[in-house]
Write an enzyme that holds these catalytic residues in place. Structure first.
Site, PDB file in Angstrom:
ATOM      1  N   THR A 140      48.030  59.332  32.905  1.00  0.00           N
ATOM      2  CA  THR A 140      47.674  58.243  33.736  1.00  0.00           C
ATOM      3  C   THR A 140      46.783  58.410  34.785  1.00  0.00           C
ATOM      4  OG1 THR A 140      49.891  57.521  32.721  1.00  0.00           O
ATOM      5  CG2 THR A 140      48.991  56.222  34.630  1.00  0.00           C
ATOM      6  N   GLY A 179      54.760  63.233  36.585  1.00  0.00           N
ATOM      7  CA  GLY A 179      55.853  63.830  37.177  1.00  0.00           C
ATOM      8  C   GLY A 179      55.814  65.220  37.634  1.00  0.00           C
ATOM      9  N   GLU A 421      55.791  56.164  29.766  1.00  0.00           N
ATOM     10  CA  GLU A 421      55.936  56.542  28.381  1.00  0.00           C
ATOM     11  C   GLU A 421      55.605  55.523  27.487  1.00  0.00           C
ATOM     12  OE1 GLU A 421      56.839  60.153  27.799  1.00  0.00           O
ATOM     13  OE2 GLU A 421      55.124  59.184  27.025  1.00  0.00           O
TER      14      GLU A 421
HETATM   15  C1  LIG Z   1      62.500  66.370  26.577  1.00  0.00           C
HETATM   16  C2  LIG Z   1      62.389  65.162  27.483  1.00  0.00           C
HETATM   17  C3  LIG Z   1      62.458  65.455  28.674  1.00  0.00           C
HETATM   18  C4  LIG Z   1      62.530  64.491  29.834  1.00  0.00           C
HETATM   19  C5  LIG Z   1      62.545  62.870  29.293  1.00  0.00           C
HETATM   20  C6  LIG Z   1      62.959  62.022  30.509  1.00  0.00           C
HETATM   21  C7  LIG Z   1      62.154  61.631  31.308  1.00  0.00           C
HETATM   22  C8  LIG Z   1      60.602  61.462  31.128  1.00  0.00           C
HETATM   23  C9  LIG Z   1      60.161  61.002  32.323  1.00  0.00           C
HETATM   24  C10 LIG Z   1      59.014  60.796  32.442  1.00  0.00           C
HETATM   25  C11 LIG Z   1      57.843  60.892  31.327  1.00  0.00           C
HETATM   26  C12 LIG Z   1      56.886  59.991  31.579  1.00  0.00           C
HETATM   27  C13 LIG Z   1      55.658  60.472  30.631  1.00  0.00           C
HETATM   28  C14 LIG Z   1      54.549  59.390  30.562  1.00  0.00           C
HETATM   29  O1  LIG Z   1      54.868  58.331  31.009  1.00  0.00           O
HETATM   30  S1  LIG Z   1      53.155  59.988  29.776  1.00  0.00           S
HETATM   31  C15 LIG Z   1      52.036  58.650  29.643  1.00  0.00           C
HETATM   32  C16 LIG Z   1      52.576  57.604  28.773  1.00  0.00           C
HETATM   33  N1  LIG Z   1      51.700  56.734  28.511  1.00  0.00           N
HETATM   34  C17 LIG Z   1      51.779  55.855  27.377  1.00  0.00           C
HETATM   35  O2  LIG Z   1      52.540  55.709  26.925  1.00  0.00           O
HETATM   36  C18 LIG Z   1      50.526  54.823  27.191  1.00  0.00           C
HETATM   37  C19 LIG Z   1      50.779  53.754  26.394  1.00  0.00           C
HETATM   38  N2  LIG Z   1      49.564  53.587  25.382  1.00  0.00           N
HETATM   39  C20 LIG Z   1      49.257  54.296  24.304  1.00  0.00           C
HETATM   40  O3  LIG Z   1      49.887  54.833  23.826  1.00  0.00           O
HETATM   41  C21 LIG Z   1      48.158  53.542  23.638  1.00  0.00           C
HETATM   42  O4  LIG Z   1      47.153  53.174  24.539  1.00  0.00           O
HETATM   43  C22 LIG Z   1      48.317  52.442  22.622  1.00  0.00           C
HETATM   44  C23 LIG Z   1      48.758  51.259  23.522  1.00  0.00           C
HETATM   45  C24 LIG Z   1      49.263  52.842  21.813  1.00  0.00           C
HETATM   46  C25 LIG Z   1      46.891  51.965  21.879  1.00  0.00           C
HETATM   47  O5  LIG Z   1      46.276  53.130  21.599  1.00  0.00           O
HETATM   48  P1  LIG Z   1      44.912  53.341  21.231  1.00  0.00           P
HETATM   49  O6  LIG Z   1      44.353  54.708  21.309  1.00  0.00           O
HETATM   50  O7  LIG Z   1      44.148  52.224  22.087  1.00  0.00           O
HETATM   51  O8  LIG Z   1      45.014  52.957  19.781  1.00  0.00           O
HETATM   52  P2  LIG Z   1      43.962  51.785  18.978  1.00  0.00           P
HETATM   53  O9  LIG Z   1      42.898  52.517  19.120  1.00  0.00           O
HETATM   54  O10 LIG Z   1      44.298  50.601  19.326  1.00  0.00           O
HETATM   55  O11 LIG Z   1      44.263  52.336  17.402  1.00  0.00           O
HETATM   56  C26 LIG Z   1      45.704  51.724  17.071  1.00  0.00           C
HETATM   57  C27 LIG Z   1      46.109  52.810  16.036  1.00  0.00           C
HETATM   58  O12 LIG Z   1      46.722  54.031  16.453  1.00  0.00           O
HETATM   59  C28 LIG Z   1      47.791  54.212  16.122  1.00  0.00           C
HETATM   60  N3  LIG Z   1      48.615  55.030  17.282  1.00  0.00           N
HETATM   61  C29 LIG Z   1      48.554  54.506  18.601  1.00  0.00           C
HETATM   62  N4  LIG Z   1      49.281  55.652  19.107  1.00  0.00           N
HETATM   63  C30 LIG Z   1      49.800  56.474  18.482  1.00  0.00           C
HETATM   64  C31 LIG Z   1      50.537  57.656  18.543  1.00  0.00           C
HETATM   65  N5  LIG Z   1      51.300  57.801  19.509  1.00  0.00           N
HETATM   66  N6  LIG Z   1      51.062  58.351  17.423  1.00  0.00           N
HETATM   67  C32 LIG Z   1      50.551  57.669  16.262  1.00  0.00           C
HETATM   68  N7  LIG Z   1      49.518  56.715  15.977  1.00  0.00           N
HETATM   69  C33 LIG Z   1      49.268  56.211  17.108  1.00  0.00           C
HETATM   70  C34 LIG Z   1      48.488  52.945  15.731  1.00  0.00           C
HETATM   71  O13 LIG Z   1      49.598  53.104  15.108  1.00  0.00           O
HETATM   72  C35 LIG Z   1      47.390  52.276  15.385  1.00  0.00           C
HETATM   73  O14 LIG Z   1      47.199  52.569  13.863  1.00  0.00           O
HETATM   74  P3  LIG Z   1      46.533  51.743  12.671  1.00  0.00           P
HETATM   75  O15 LIG Z   1      46.922  52.435  11.486  1.00  0.00           O
HETATM   76  O16 LIG Z   1      47.321  50.348  12.859  1.00  0.00           O
HETATM   77  O17 LIG Z   1      45.183  51.720  13.187  1.00  0.00           O
HETATM   78  C1  LIG Z   2      58.550  56.958  37.038  1.00  0.00           C
HETATM   79  C2  LIG Z   2      57.428  57.201  36.317  1.00  0.00           C
HETATM   80  C3  LIG Z   2      57.088  58.465  35.856  1.00  0.00           C
HETATM   81  C4  LIG Z   2      55.983  58.433  35.063  1.00  0.00           C
HETATM   82  N1  LIG Z   2      55.482  59.753  34.568  1.00  0.00           N
HETATM   83  C5  LIG Z   2      54.227  59.790  34.078  1.00  0.00           C
HETATM   84  C6  LIG Z   2      53.924  61.236  33.512  1.00  0.00           C
HETATM   85  O1  LIG Z   2      54.675  62.188  33.814  1.00  0.00           O
HETATM   86  N2  LIG Z   2      52.614  61.318  32.999  1.00  0.00           N
HETATM   87  C7  LIG Z   2      51.679  60.449  32.691  1.00  0.00           C
HETATM   88  O2  LIG Z   2      50.729  60.532  32.453  1.00  0.00           O
HETATM   89  N3  LIG Z   2      52.153  58.912  33.271  1.00  0.00           N
HETATM   90  C8  LIG Z   2      53.373  58.701  33.906  1.00  0.00           C
HETATM   91  N4  LIG Z   2      53.717  57.797  34.270  1.00  0.00           N
HETATM   92  C9  LIG Z   2      52.889  56.537  34.042  1.00  0.00           C
HETATM   93  C10 LIG Z   2      53.308  55.612  32.955  1.00  0.00           C
HETATM   94  O3  LIG Z   2      53.161  56.222  31.815  1.00  0.00           O
HETATM   95  C11 LIG Z   2      52.462  54.236  32.995  1.00  0.00           C
HETATM   96  O4  LIG Z   2      52.752  53.541  34.276  1.00  0.00           O
HETATM   97  C12 LIG Z   2      52.803  53.333  31.827  1.00  0.00           C
HETATM   98  O5  LIG Z   2      52.030  54.038  30.657  1.00  0.00           O
HETATM   99  C13 LIG Z   2      52.206  52.056  31.996  1.00  0.00           C
HETATM  100  O6  LIG Z   2      50.878  51.863  32.259  1.00  0.00           O
HETATM  101  P1  LIG Z   2      50.326  51.077  33.524  1.00  0.00           P
HETATM  102  O7  LIG Z   2      51.258  51.595  34.744  1.00  0.00           O
HETATM  103  O8  LIG Z   2      48.791  51.246  33.469  1.00  0.00           O
HETATM  104  O9  LIG Z   2      50.744  49.651  33.348  1.00  0.00           O
HETATM  105  P2  LIG Z   2      49.914  48.375  32.880  1.00  0.00           P
HETATM  106  O10 LIG Z   2      49.459  48.525  31.477  1.00  0.00           O
HETATM  107  O11 LIG Z   2      48.598  48.075  34.008  1.00  0.00           O
HETATM  108  O12 LIG Z   2      50.981  47.271  32.851  1.00  0.00           O
HETATM  109  C14 LIG Z   2      51.023  46.094  33.812  1.00  0.00           C
HETATM  110  C15 LIG Z   2      51.174  44.912  33.064  1.00  0.00           C
HETATM  111  O13 LIG Z   2      50.057  44.821  32.106  1.00  0.00           O
HETATM  112  C16 LIG Z   2      50.722  44.410  30.763  1.00  0.00           C
HETATM  113  N5  LIG Z   2      49.642  44.746  29.864  1.00  0.00           N
HETATM  114  C17 LIG Z   2      48.909  46.008  29.739  1.00  0.00           C
HETATM  115  N6  LIG Z   2      48.006  46.131  28.712  1.00  0.00           N
HETATM  116  C18 LIG Z   2      48.388  44.954  27.847  1.00  0.00           C
HETATM  117  C19 LIG Z   2      48.115  44.492  26.679  1.00  0.00           C
HETATM  118  N7  LIG Z   2      47.192  45.297  25.814  1.00  0.00           N
HETATM  119  N8  LIG Z   2      48.778  43.481  25.907  1.00  0.00           N
HETATM  120  C20 LIG Z   2      49.496  42.846  26.828  1.00  0.00           C
HETATM  121  N9  LIG Z   2      49.755  43.084  27.977  1.00  0.00           N
HETATM  122  C21 LIG Z   2      49.370  44.039  28.469  1.00  0.00           C
HETATM  123  C22 LIG Z   2      51.789  45.193  30.830  1.00  0.00           C
HETATM  124  O14 LIG Z   2      52.855  44.546  29.864  1.00  0.00           O
HETATM  125  C23 LIG Z   2      52.468  45.012  32.033  1.00  0.00           C
HETATM  126  O15 LIG Z   2      52.990  43.729  32.141  1.00  0.00           O
HETATM  127  C24 LIG Z   2      55.212  57.569  34.807  1.00  0.00           C
HETATM  128  C25 LIG Z   2      55.155  56.252  35.329  1.00  0.00           C
HETATM  129  C26 LIG Z   2      56.560  56.123  36.155  1.00  0.00           C
HETATM  130  C27 LIG Z   2      56.665  54.636  36.658  1.00  0.00           C
END
Ligand SMILES: CC/C=C\C/C=C\C/C=C\CCCC(=O)SCCNC(=O)CCNC(=O)[C@H](O)C(C)(C)COP(=O)(O)OP(=O)(O)OC[C@H]1O[C@@H](n2cnc3c(N)ncnc32)[C@H](O)[C@@H]1OP(=O)(O)O
Ligand SMILES: Cc1cc2nc3c(=O)[nH]c(=O)nc-3n(C[C@H](O)[C@H](O)[C@H](O)COP(=O)(O)OP(=O)(O)OC[C@H]3O[C@@H](n4cnc5c(N)ncnc54)[C@H](O)[C@@H]3O)c2cc1C
Length: 603
Positions: A140, A179, A421
Site C-alpha cells: 500500500t 505493519g 487486506e
Molecule cells: C498468519 C497471519 C498473521 C497475521 C494476520 C493478522 C493480521 C494481519 C494484519 C495486517 C495485514 C494487512 C496486510 C495488508 O493490508 S496487505 C495490502 C492489502 N491490499 C489489498 O488487499 C488490496 C486490495 N486490492 C486487490 O486485491 C486488487 O486490486 C483487486 C481489487 C482484487 C483488483 O485487482 P486487479 O489486479 O485490479 O484485478 P483486475 O485487473 O480487475 O482483474 C480481476 C481478475 O483478477 C483476479 N484476481 C484479483 N485478485 C486476485 C487474487 N488475490 N488471487 C487470484 N485472483 C485474483 C480476479 O478474480 C479477476 O479474475 P477474472 O477471472 O474475473 O478476470
Molecule cells: C491497521 C492496518 C494495517 C495495514 N497493514 C498493511 C500492510 O501490512 N501492508 C500493506 O501493504 N498495507 C497495509 N494496510 C493498508 C490496507 O491494505 C489498505 O488500507 C486497504 O487495502 C484499503 O485501501 P485504501 O486505504 O486505499 O482504501 P480506499 O480504496 O481508498 O477506500 C476508500 C473508499 O473507497 C472505496 N472504493 C475504493 N475502490 C473502490 C471500487 N473499485 N469500487 C467501489 N468502491 C471503492 C472503498 O470502498 C472505501 O469506501 C493496512 C491498513 C490498516 C488500516
C-alpha cells in the site's frame, strides 16, 4: 465464584468438555492446545497488568519484548515458526496483542515461499525462519491501497549491473501502512511496477533490505518511520517508506512465476494474480480471526449478563439481565454467529490448504475461485464480527464503557480488518464478480453489450448486496453441513441445533426485506420466523453460559474483569479502579497547581 454463574453451569443440559473437544477437533487437539497455551499463560513476560496504562512508545517497546519472548519460547519448545504449523498457530493465537511476528511469518515469509524460486527460498527462508532478518509486506502507498495496479513505486532493471533500481517517484508513491515497517523490519517484500527495456510489466514483488543488520540504521536511499497514532493496533509500528535509487540484485525479484533474464528479457507468469497470494492467505486467516474475536466478546457479555441483576420485575426480585428477552436477542445471535464463522473459518483454511498445494505444484486453475470466496468471506465475517462485538459491548451497560470490560481491545483489533487486506466493499465486489460475470457473459452471448463499466458502477450497490447474500447463504449451508458431520451426544446436538436454527432464522429476520421483495416469503411466514426466534432464544437461555465456557478462553487471554470465569466482577472492578495511576495520591497535583489558585482567586 459468582453464585449466578455456578447455578448457570449446574443447570446446563450438556457436557461442556464435549463441546470444547468438538470445537477443537477432538480431545487430543484440546489437550495439545491447552498444553501449548499454558506455555504462554505461565510466562509472565506475556502479561502486564498495566498494559492499558502504557504510552504508545511503551506499548511498542512491550510488543517487541513479547516478540523476542515468543521466538525464545518457540526455540526452547522446538516449535517451528510457520503459519501452517498448528502448534505455532495455537501459540500465537493465545497472545491477544498484534505482534511483529504476524506480518513477518504471515506475509513476508509466505510471499517468499509462495513466489520465490528454489534458490531464493534456500537463501531467504532460513534467514527469516531463524529471525536473522525481520520482514514485512509493503504494498500500500499513500495514494493507492485498493487499486494495486495503480501503485507508483518503480523497480527498473539495469542490465549493465544486473540490478533493479527502486524508486518512490512521487509523494503519493510513499509506502504507507505496512505493519512493523516504521521501526522494526530490516527487510520488506515490496510491490512495485517492474520496468525493463523501458517497458512496464505491472506489479511484481521484490525483496529489499531497508536497515543495516549491524546497527539497524536505514540504508542509503531509504527514508522510513512510523505513521503516527491510530484508532487501535497500538502495538504495531505501521510505517512509511520512501526509496531513492535503492539498488538490489536481479535475484531479489521473486521469480517463481514471472522472470527477468540477466539480459533484461521479461518472461510472463501463466497467471499474473499469483503475485497476490500473500493477501489471499491473510484473508483466509481473518475469517477464523473474526470468529474468535466475536466468540471472545460473546463470552464476556454473556457471563456478565448472567452475573448482573437489574430492575425489579416483581417486589424484591431483580432478575439476571440475561433473563430479559431483549438481552437474549442482542447476545445469542452473536454467539450463534461466532460458531457459524468458526465453521466457515475451518472450511476456508481447509480449502486454502488444498488449493494452495495445487498452486504450489503449478496448477493455477482454482486461484480465481479461491480469491472470490476468500475475499467475500473476509469482508462478510469482518463486517459482521465488528458490528456484533459492539452489540456485545453495549449490552454490558455502563461498565461496558470501562476498559475493565475488555471488549474495547477486541473491537479495536478487529476493526481495521474491515479495511486491511482489502477494503470490504471492494472485496464483496470480488465475490459478486464471479456471480454477476457469469450472468453478464450469458447476456453478452444473447445480445450486443452495453457499456460494461457504466453498468458495473451503477449496479455497484446491488452487486455488494448480492455478494453479502451469497456469503450469508454459504455460511448457513456450511454451518448446518459441519454440524451434520460432527459426532455429538444427543444432548449436545440438541443445543447446537437450536443455536444453528437461531442463526438461520435471525438472518432471515434481519434481511426480511429481501425475502419479501423477492417473493420468497410472505408476511405470514416471516411472522412464523419471528415466533421461532422467540422460542429458540428461550431454548438457548439455559445453556448460554455453558456454551461460552466451552470456547475455553483463559482469563489471561480475555483480559476482562466483566467476563472473568469466576464472575467476581464488583470486587475486581473496585480494586482495578483503585489501582488506576490517577489514584496514586490522595490529592492529585493538579489541585495545588491549578484548582487551589482558582478557589483563592476573586473570579
Ligand atoms: C498468519 C497471519 C498473521 C497475521 C494476520 C493478522 C493480521 C494481519 C494484519 C495486517 C495485514 C494487512 C496486510 C495488508 O493490508 S496487505 C495490502 C492489502 N491490499 C489489498 O488487499 C488490496 C486490495 N486490492 C486487490 O486485491 C486488487 O486490486 C483487486 C481489487 C482484487 C483488483 O485487482 P486487479 O489486479 O485490479 O484485478 P483486475 O485487473 O480487475 O482483474 C480481476 C481478475 O483478477 C483476479 N484476481 C484479483 N485478485 C486476485 C487474487 N488475490 N488471487 C487470484 N485472483 C485474483 C480476479 O478474480 C479477476 O479474475 P477474472 O477471472 O474475473 O478476470
Ligand atoms: C491497521 C492496518 C494495517 C495495514 N497493514 C498493511 C500492510 O501490512 N501492508 C500493506 O501493504 N498495507 C497495509 N494496510 C493498508 C490496507 O491494505 C489498505 O488500507 C486497504 O487495502 C484499503 O485501501 P485504501 O486505504 O486505499 O482504501 P480506499 O480504496 O481508498 O477506500 C476508500 C473508499 O473507497 C472505496 N472504493 C475504493 N475502490 C473502490 C471500487 N473499485 N469500487 C467501489 N468502491 C471503492 C472503498 O470502498 C472505501 O469506501 C493496512 C491498513 C490498516 C488500516
Amino acid at each position: 465464584m459468582s453464585e449466578s454463574l455456578q447455578t448457570e453451569r449446574k443447570n446446563a443440559t450438556f457436557n461442556i468438555k464435549e463441546l470444547t473437544d468438538t470445537l477443537n477437533g477432538g480431545p487430543e487437539e484440546t489437550r495439545k492446545r491447552k498444553q501449548i497455551e499454558s506455555l504462554v499463560f505461565n510466562t509472565p513476560a506475556f502479561h502486564r497488568q498495566d498494559r492499558f496504562q502504557l504510552s504508545r512508545e511503551e506499548i511498542y517497546d512491550y510488543s517487541i519484548k513479547v516478540y523476542g519472548e515468543l521466538i525464545k519460547l518457540c526455540k526452547k519448545e522446538n516449535i517451528e515458526i510457520r503459519y501452517d504449523n498448528p502448534d505455532y498457530v495455537r501459540l500465537v493465537g493465545c497472545i491477544p496483542e498484534e505482534i511483529p511476528v504476524g506480518l513477518h511469518v504471515g506475509m513476508f515469509s509466505s510471499s517468499i515461499s509462495d513466489q520465490g524460486t528454489e534458490e531464493q527460498q534456500k537463501k531467504w527462508i532460513p534467514l527469516a525462519r531463524n529471525f536473522k532478518i525481520f520482514g514485512t509486506y509493503a504494498q500500500t502507498e499513500l495514494a493507492h491501497g485498493t487499486f494495486v495496479r495503480g501503485l507508483e513505486t518503480t523497480a527498473t532493471y539495469d542490465e549493465s549491473k544486473q540490478e533493479f533500481i527502486l524508486n518512490s517517484p512521487t509523494i503519493t508513491s510513499t509506502k504507507w501502512w505496512p505493519g512493523f515497517l516504521g521501526r522494526t523490519s530490516n527487510h520488506a517484500v515490496i510491490a512495485a511496477q517492474l520496468y525493463t527495456k523501458s517497458k512496464c510489466y505491472g506489479i511484481h514483488m521484490f525483496i529489499v533490505q531497508l536497515r543495516d543488520l549491524k546497527d539497524h540504521k536505514p540504508l542509503p536511499g531509504v527514508t522510513i518511520g512510523d505513521i503516527g497514532d491510530k484508532f487501535g493496533f497500538d502495538t504495531v509500528d505501521n510505517g512509511f517508506l520512501r526509496l531513492d535509487n535503492v539498488h538490489i540484485p536481479r535475484e531479489n525479484m521473486l521469480m517463481k512465476y514471472a522472470k527477468v533474464t540477466p539480459e533484461g528479457k521479461y518472461l510472463p507468469p501463466t497467471n499474473a494474480k499469483v503475485a497476490y497470494s500473500a493477501m489471499t492467505l491473510i484473508r483466509v486467516v481473518l475469517v477464523r480471526g473474526s470468529a474468535k474475536a466475536l466468540a471472545s466478546a460473546s463470552t464476556i457479555a454473556i457471563r456478565y449478563s448472567a452475573v448482573r441483576h437489574q430492575t425489579e420485575t416483581a417486589p424484591g426480585k431483580e432478575p439476571q439481565v440475561l433473563d430479559y428477552v431483549t438481552q437474549q436477542y442482542k447476545l445469542f445471535p452473536q454467539l450463534a454467529t461466532a460458531l457459524a464463522f468458526g465453521f466457515a473459518g475451518n472450511y476456508m483454511i481447509d480449502t486454502f490448504n488444498k488449493i494452495h498445494s495445487e498452486i504450489s505444484s503449478g496448477q493455477l486453475d482454482a486461484l480465481s475461485e479461491l480469491h472470490g470466496i476468500s475475499s467475500g468471506l473476509k469482508a462478510y465475517t469482518t463486517d459482521t464480527a465488528t458490528a456484533g462485538i459492539e452489540v456485545c459491548r453495549r449490552a454490558c451497560g455502563g461498565h461496558g464503557y470501562s476498559n475493565a470490560c475488555g471488549i474495547q481491545h477486541i473491537y479495536a483489533n478487529v476493526l481495521p480488518c474491515v479495511t486491511l487486506e482489502g477494503e470490504n466493499t471492494v472485496m464483496y465486489l470480488q465475490a459478486a464478480s464471479k456471480v454477476i460475470s457469469t450472468i453478464k457473459r450469458l447476456e453478452q452471448l444473447r445480445r450486443s453489450g452495453m457499456d460494461q463499466d457504466e453498468a458495473w458502477n451503477t449496479a455497484g450497490i446491488e452487486l455488494v448486496q448480492a455478494a453479502k447474500a451469497h456469503c450469508h447463504y454459504f455460511i448457513v449451508k456450511n454451518y448446518l453441513r459441519s454440524l451434520e458431520k460432527l459426532n455429538m451426544t444427543p444432548s449436545l446436538r440438541k443445543v447446537m441445533n437450536s443455536i444453528a436454527l437461531l442463526y438461520g432464522n435471525y438472518g432471515i429476520d434481519e434481511n426480511a426485506g429481501d425475502f419479501l421483495e423477492s417473493g420468497f416469503m410472505t408476511g405470514e411466514q416471516l411472522n412464523l420466523v419471528k415466533a421461532k426466534i422467540l422460542q429458540l432464544l428461550s431454548e438457548v437461555r439455559r445453556n448460554a453460559v455453558a456454551v461460552v465456557d466451552a470456547f475455553d478462553f483463559d482469563d489471561k487471554y480475555l483480559r476482562s474483569i466483566l467476563g472473568a470465569y469466576d464472575g467476581d466482577v464488583y470486587n475486581r472492578l473496585y480494586n482495578w479502579a483503585k489501582s488506576s495511576p490517577l489514584n496514586k495520591t490522595e490529592v492529585h497535583s493538579s489541585y495545588t497547581e491549578y484548582l487551589q489558585q482558582l478557589l483563592k482567586s476573586k473570579l
